[in-house]
Scaffold this motif. Sequence first.
Motif, PDB file in Angstrom:
ATOM      1  N   GLY A  52       0.810  -1.205   0.000  1.00 12.54           N
ATOM      2  CA  GLY A  52       0.000   0.000   0.000  1.00 12.54           C
ATOM      3  C   GLY A  52       0.845   1.258   0.000  1.00 12.54           C
ATOM      4  N   ASP A  53       1.917   1.250   0.779  1.00  6.84           N
ATOM      5  CA  ASP A  53       2.809   2.412   0.813  1.00  6.84           C
ATOM      6  C   ASP A  53       3.559   2.581  -0.506  1.00  6.84           C
ATOM      7  OD1 ASP A  53       2.041   2.959   3.362  1.00  6.84           O
ATOM      8  OD2 ASP A  53       3.847   2.130   4.314  1.00  6.84           O
ATOM      9  N   LEU A  54       3.986   1.456  -1.095  1.00 10.31           N
ATOM     10  CA  LEU A  54       4.763   1.538  -2.336  1.00 10.31           C
ATOM     11  C   LEU A  54       3.926   2.030  -3.510  1.00 10.31           C
ATOM     12  CD1 LEU A  54       6.808  -1.784  -2.112  1.00 10.31           C
ATOM     13  CD2 LEU A  54       7.620   0.529  -1.643  1.00 10.31           C
ATOM     14  N   GLY A  55       2.613   1.885  -3.404  1.00 12.27           N
ATOM     15  CA  GLY A  55       1.743   2.307  -4.500  1.00 12.27           C
ATOM     16  C   GLY A  55       1.611   3.807  -4.652  1.00 12.27           C
ATOM     17  N   HIS A  56       2.207   4.579  -3.753  1.00 10.59           N
ATOM     18  CA  HIS A  56       2.105   6.036  -3.811  1.00 10.59           C
ATOM     19  C   HIS A  56       3.459   6.617  -4.212  1.00 10.59           C
ATOM     20  CE1 HIS A  56      -1.787   5.651  -1.897  1.00 10.59           C
ATOM     21  NE2 HIS A  56      -1.225   4.931  -0.940  1.00 10.59           N
ATOM     22  N   GLY A  57       3.556   7.123  -5.433  1.00  2.99           N
ATOM     23  CA  GLY A  57       4.791   7.762  -5.883  1.00  2.99           C
ATOM     24  C   GLY A  57       5.858   6.773  -6.289  1.00  2.99           C
ATOM     25  N   SER A  58       7.114   7.205  -6.190  1.00  2.92           N
ATOM     26  CA  SER A  58       8.251   6.410  -6.622  1.00  2.92           C
ATOM     27  C   SER A  58       8.469   5.209  -5.705  1.00  2.92           C
ATOM     28  CB  SER A  58       9.510   7.282  -6.636  1.00  2.92           C
ATOM     29  OG  SER A  58      10.675   6.491  -6.625  1.00  2.92           O
ATOM     30  N   PHE A  59       8.678   4.021  -6.332  1.00  6.95           N
ATOM     31  CA  PHE A  59       8.964   2.820  -5.551  1.00  6.95           C
ATOM     32  C   PHE A  59      10.181   3.041  -4.664  1.00  6.95           C
ATOM     33  CE2 PHE A  59       7.588  -1.751  -6.249  1.00  6.95           C
ATOM     34  CZ  PHE A  59       6.249  -1.430  -6.366  1.00  6.95           C
ATOM     35  N   ARG A  60      11.253   3.556  -5.235  1.00  3.44           N
ATOM     36  CA  ARG A  60      12.496   3.680  -4.467  1.00  3.44           C
ATOM     37  C   ARG A  60      12.356   4.723  -3.360  1.00  3.44           C
ATOM     38  NH1 ARG A  60      14.818   2.340  -9.388  1.00  3.44           N
ATOM     39  NH2 ARG A  60      16.138   0.494  -9.269  1.00  3.44           N
ATOM     40  N   ASP A  61      11.720   5.845  -3.652  1.00 10.73           N
ATOM     41  CA  ASP A  61      11.548   6.860  -2.615  1.00 10.73           C
ATOM     42  C   ASP A  61      10.691   6.322  -1.475  1.00 10.73           C
ATOM     43  OD1 ASP A  61      13.064   8.586  -4.085  1.00 10.73           O
ATOM     44  OD2 ASP A  61      11.373   9.734  -4.904  1.00 10.73           O
ATOM     45  N   SER A  62       9.605   5.622  -1.823  1.00  9.51           N
ATOM     46  CA  SER A  62       8.734   5.069  -0.795  1.00  9.51           C
ATOM     47  C   SER A  62       9.464   4.005   0.012  1.00  9.51           C
ATOM     48  CB  SER A  62       7.478   4.464  -1.429  1.00  9.51           C
ATOM     49  OG  SER A  62       6.740   5.435  -2.133  1.00  9.51           O
ATOM     50  N   ALA A  63      10.244   3.180  -0.678  1.00  7.51           N
ATOM     51  CA  ALA A  63      10.993   2.129   0.019  1.00  7.51           C
ATOM     52  C   ALA A  63      12.045   2.733   0.936  1.00  7.51           C
ATOM     53  CB  ALA A  63      11.638   1.186  -0.992  1.00  7.51           C
ATOM     54  N   ARG A  64      12.691   3.801   0.485  1.00  7.58           N
ATOM     55  CA  ARG A  64      13.711   4.454   1.308  1.00  7.58           C
ATOM     56  C   ARG A  64      13.093   5.023   2.590  1.00  7.58           C
ATOM     57  NH1 ARG A  64      15.503   7.104  -2.583  1.00  7.58           N
ATOM     58  NH2 ARG A  64      17.016   5.565  -3.291  1.00  7.58           N
TER      59      ARG A  64
END
Length: 264
Positions: free
Chosen positions: A221-233
């Motif tokens: 759910g978090d990764l679905g918002h914006g850039s995958f890498r930015d969200s993962a970071r």
Amino acid sequence: MAIDPTATVHPSAVIAPEAGIGPGCLIGPFCVIGPEVTLGPGVELKSHVVIEGLTEIGEGTVVYPFASLGHAPQDLKFRGEPTRLVIGARNRIREGVTMNPGTDGGGGVTRIGDDGLFMANSHVAHDCQIGDRVILVNNVAIAGHCILEDDVIVGGLSGVHQFVRIGRGAMIGAVTMVTADVIPHGLVQGPRGVLDGLNLVGLKRRGAGKADILALRDLLGDLGHGSFRDSARERANEGTDNDYVREVLDFILGPSDRSFLAPR
């Protein structure tokens, strides 16, 4: 090298004198084995198998008719350099499978792990790194330089674009084109593959509990918002005590500049 005296070789098989045939190997009719091939203990070639190049096949692997292993890569940059195909133990390589060695530009070796199932007419191209217990269903094509981690399943008639990484335990549905990286334990479906959730069946088979699955769903759910890498970071900076979540975050933040298949 030599043919071990405990190996059984059909009279119609053609084996170069320099090839290494290990103890207990079974070489069926009309097989052709080149001079730089090494077969480990108990390897079985059913019939009409052709193996060439610097190819090693691990203990207990069974190869079915009309498989072609170790011939020159399908890469126009290849100039005959001495590169390798290394196949692990206890694999089942079914009818018509093709596997190519590496190239100088890709590290020089195509590597197949242990306990895999490569169904009829599947293809593993040059410089691929395939993990343990991987299943390629009929007519799957894996392009050059791909990485498939342990326990990946790729459904029939699917294709994987060159340089793609597929994380541990991911499942690719049938008739799917995979053009970007797939996170561990992801489920990918559709003609142009999209991330369609988690491979729940695979997770449960490998012992993931309800808390693990809920944590992974929250992460998706978090990764679905914006850039995958930015969200993962951002999630990595917050910290996590869940091994599955940490595995996905490490995969996303790993050494790759490719994009990721995103949720619908």
